[in-house]
Design an enzyme around this catalytic site. Structure first.
Site, PDB file in Angstrom:
ATOM      1  N   GLU A 162      69.670  19.440  69.459  1.00  0.00           N
ATOM      2  CA  GLU A 162      70.012  20.617  69.967  1.00  0.00           C
ATOM      3  C   GLU A 162      70.690  20.300  71.334  1.00  0.00           C
ATOM      4  OE1 GLU A 162      68.887  24.902  69.086  1.00  0.00           O
ATOM      5  OE2 GLU A 162      68.029  24.445  71.072  1.00  0.00           O
ATOM      6  N   LYS A 191      75.164  32.693  63.910  1.00  0.00           N
ATOM      7  CA  LYS A 191      74.587  34.072  64.238  1.00  0.00           C
ATOM      8  C   LYS A 191      75.538  34.934  64.358  1.00  0.00           C
ATOM      9  CE  LYS A 191      72.325  32.880  68.134  1.00  0.00           C
ATOM     10  NZ  LYS A 191      71.460  33.010  69.290  1.00  0.00           N
ATOM     11  N   HIS A 203      54.719   5.679  52.318  1.00  0.00           N
ATOM     12  CA  HIS A 203      54.731   5.855  50.765  1.00  0.00           C
ATOM     13  C   HIS A 203      55.944   6.670  50.545  1.00  0.00           C
ATOM     14  CE1 HIS A 203      51.075   3.791  50.125  1.00  0.00           C
ATOM     15  NE2 HIS A 203      50.426   4.312  51.327  1.00  0.00           N
TER      16      HIS A 203
END
Length: 547
Positions: A354, A513, A385
């Protein structure tokens, strides 16, 4: 902060030429040619942390040229500008002063002619008094019972930082049970509330403006849940606000005496040191919260005062630029070998991506070079793993930061020795690999005929030459965690300063947004929509038919 295109500097040109000499150099040869490489390419902080950057594809000449880039882009001036309260977040006309929040020396830091430290100290004192009342049980809920559970409602910086720190410092936690709700998906708040009692729950609503959609949606749902048991006048005993909007806080039913302020010069992803960290103080106690601040402040002083050749945030930043811009590495993995640190990579995924995920420079022009990398990671040994296969034998170059404490908070049998044996082994394997000759010898030593195993040999070869940093801490305490977080913060700042971008805004979050606010009213009825592109129309209309 100056506006200097790094690619136009003499240092950048020198690095490009140097890369041509370095691109085929193997880490194994660098060690073979220098018996003192570990000592020369590692640095310590406060006798509590060692950063080993010797397993990188760098030489002393590489570092000299990278440091020349820092000088030519005037990094030191940028550092001074931040610490002095200059408004380096120019697109929002704001200073950037998370360092003031943990300024334990209390030296004046001035913004717009005003020393901010008295206000910082006043909020800290208020946090101390409040947290002590909750922890001691002096604070009572509406039925006279003490608080047992605290729910932090926030998103982004108002959630990731406090959640990461409270998890990392679980060995220091008190009796209060901490919960974090961030997602606007109702499942998050619903599942959290199932295990709680309104009589003994305190909600912290973390929103600077008290208008953040996700946070306020969850806050209103929490209040509705509370009001099934309590009365409106009881809200003040069970809700506190981390905000600057006193009017909205009061309208919600929260007593403004229980509103904890912070300032425009506190960026969300750098806000855990502020009132946003109230959940941390409640979880581990205010004294430990102060130690967290002290560790960060010590790293601030290291960053501001230490020469570049031993300055940990600067070294890590320069090495990151080297891989991102010259080797074409697009990602960095953060791999903490400590289960309590399981949210650390996610926290700095936000912190870095960000901050430095920008495509225009400080003059507003598109850049012709790489800015922020993709950050990801999981705790060891789980990652071994899962995705280490690609790091070891894939076609992507993935520089890695391995982080581990020498001392575990849980001395359970030989668990920690086994964990750390993997920590040491992975960086050794990534750097040095395993040659075809070694693979063939292993088969021969096992009594295998060379011809019978020839087909499998290539698959067991590890090329090595995969770069890593090893960050070894004595142990993970509030102080050392504060220093570690601040080190990464300053690494991100350093890269943004050198790469001529604005690190402390985040305009990239706005468009989604904005469009969501237009779409939301369209979801209120069953009518087909046709106001978007074909794909978005199709998705909305199918959603309406299925719901």
């Amino acid at each position: 902060m100056k506006n200097i295109n790094p690619t136009q500097t003499a240092a950048w040109q020198a690095l490009q030429q140097h890369f041509e000499q370095m691109k085929e150099v193997h880490i194994a040869d660098l060690f073979a040619n220098d018996a003192n490489r570990f000592a020369a390419f590692s640095a310590t902080f406060d006798d509590r942390m060692l950063v080993d950057y010797s397993k990188n594809r760098i030489t002393s000449e590489t570092l000299e040229k990278l440091q020349a880039l820092a000088k030519e882009t005037d990094l030191q001036s940028a550092i001074k500008s931040m610490f002095s309260g200059e408004k380096i977040n120019r697109t929002e006309d704001r200073a950037v002063l998370h360092v003031a929040l943990r300024n334990r020396s209390n030296t004046p830091i001035v913004v717009d002619g005003k020393d901010v430290m008295p206000e910082v100290n006043a909020v800290l004192a208020k946090m101390k008094a409040f947290s002590e009342r909750i922890i001691s049980g002096e604070w009572k809920g509406f039925t006279g019972k003490a608080i047992t559970d605290v729910v932090n409602i926030g998103i982004g910086g108002s959630d990731l930082g406090p959640f990461m720190v409270t998890e990392a410092l679980r060995p220091y936690k008190n009796h209060l049970k901490m919960h974090f709700v961030s997602n606007v998906d109702g499942t998050h708040i619903a599942e959290t509330l199932k295990m709680l009692s309104p009589e003994t729950t305190l909600f912290l609503v973390a929103s600077k403006t008290f208008t953040t959609q996700e946070t306020m949606t969850n806050a209103h749902s929490a209040r509705e849940w509370f009001l099934t048991s309590g009365q409106q006048q009881d809200v003040a005993k069970h809700f506190a606000a981390l905000s600057t909007n006193g009017e909205a806080v009061s309208e919600f039913g929260i007593d403004t005496d229980n509103m904890f302020e912070f300032w425009d010069w506190v960026g969300g992803r750098y806000s855990l040191w502020s009132a946003i960290g109230l959940s941390i103080a409640l979880s581990i106690g205010y004294e430990n919260f102060e130690k967290l601040l002290s560790g960060a402040h010590a790293m601030d002083r290291h960053f501001a005062d230490t020469p570049e050749e031993k300055n940990l945030p600067i070294l890590l930043a320069l090495i990151g630029i080297w891989y991102n811009n010259f080797f074409g590495a697009e990602t960095e993995a953060i791999l903490p070998y400590d289960q309590y640190m399981h949210r650390f990579a996610a926290y700095f995924q936000q912190g870095n991506m960000e901050s430095n995920g920008k495509y225009v420079d400080r003059a507003g022009n598109p850049v012709s070079y790489q800015t922020g990398p993709i950050i990801w990671g999981e705790p060891g040994t789980n990652g071994q793993h899962a995705f280490y296969q690609l790091i070891h034998q894939g076609t992507k170059l993935v520089p890695c930061d391995f982080i581990a404490p020498a001392v575990s908070h849980n001395q359970l049998g030989d668990h920690h020795s086994k964990l750390l044996s993997n920590f040491f082994a992975q960086t050794e394997a990534l750097a040095f690999g395993k040659s075809r000759e070694v693979v063939e010898k292993e088969f021969a030593d096992a009594g295998k005929d060379a011809q019978s195993v020839e087909h499998i040999v290539p698959f067991k070869v590890f090329e090595g030459n995969r770069p890593t940093n090893s960050i070894l801490l004595r142990d993970i305490t509030p102080y050392s965690l504060g220093a570690l977080i601040a080190m990464y913060e300053h690494k991100i700042f350093t890269q943004g300063a050198i790469l001529n971008i604005f690190t402390f805004d985040q305009w990239g979050v706005e468009l989604g947004k904005q469009l969501a606010s237009r779409i939301l009213p369209e979801l209120a009825d069953a009518a087909e929509v046709s106001s978007h592109d074909g794909s978005t129309n199709g998705l909305i209309n199918l959603y309406k038919s299925w719901r």
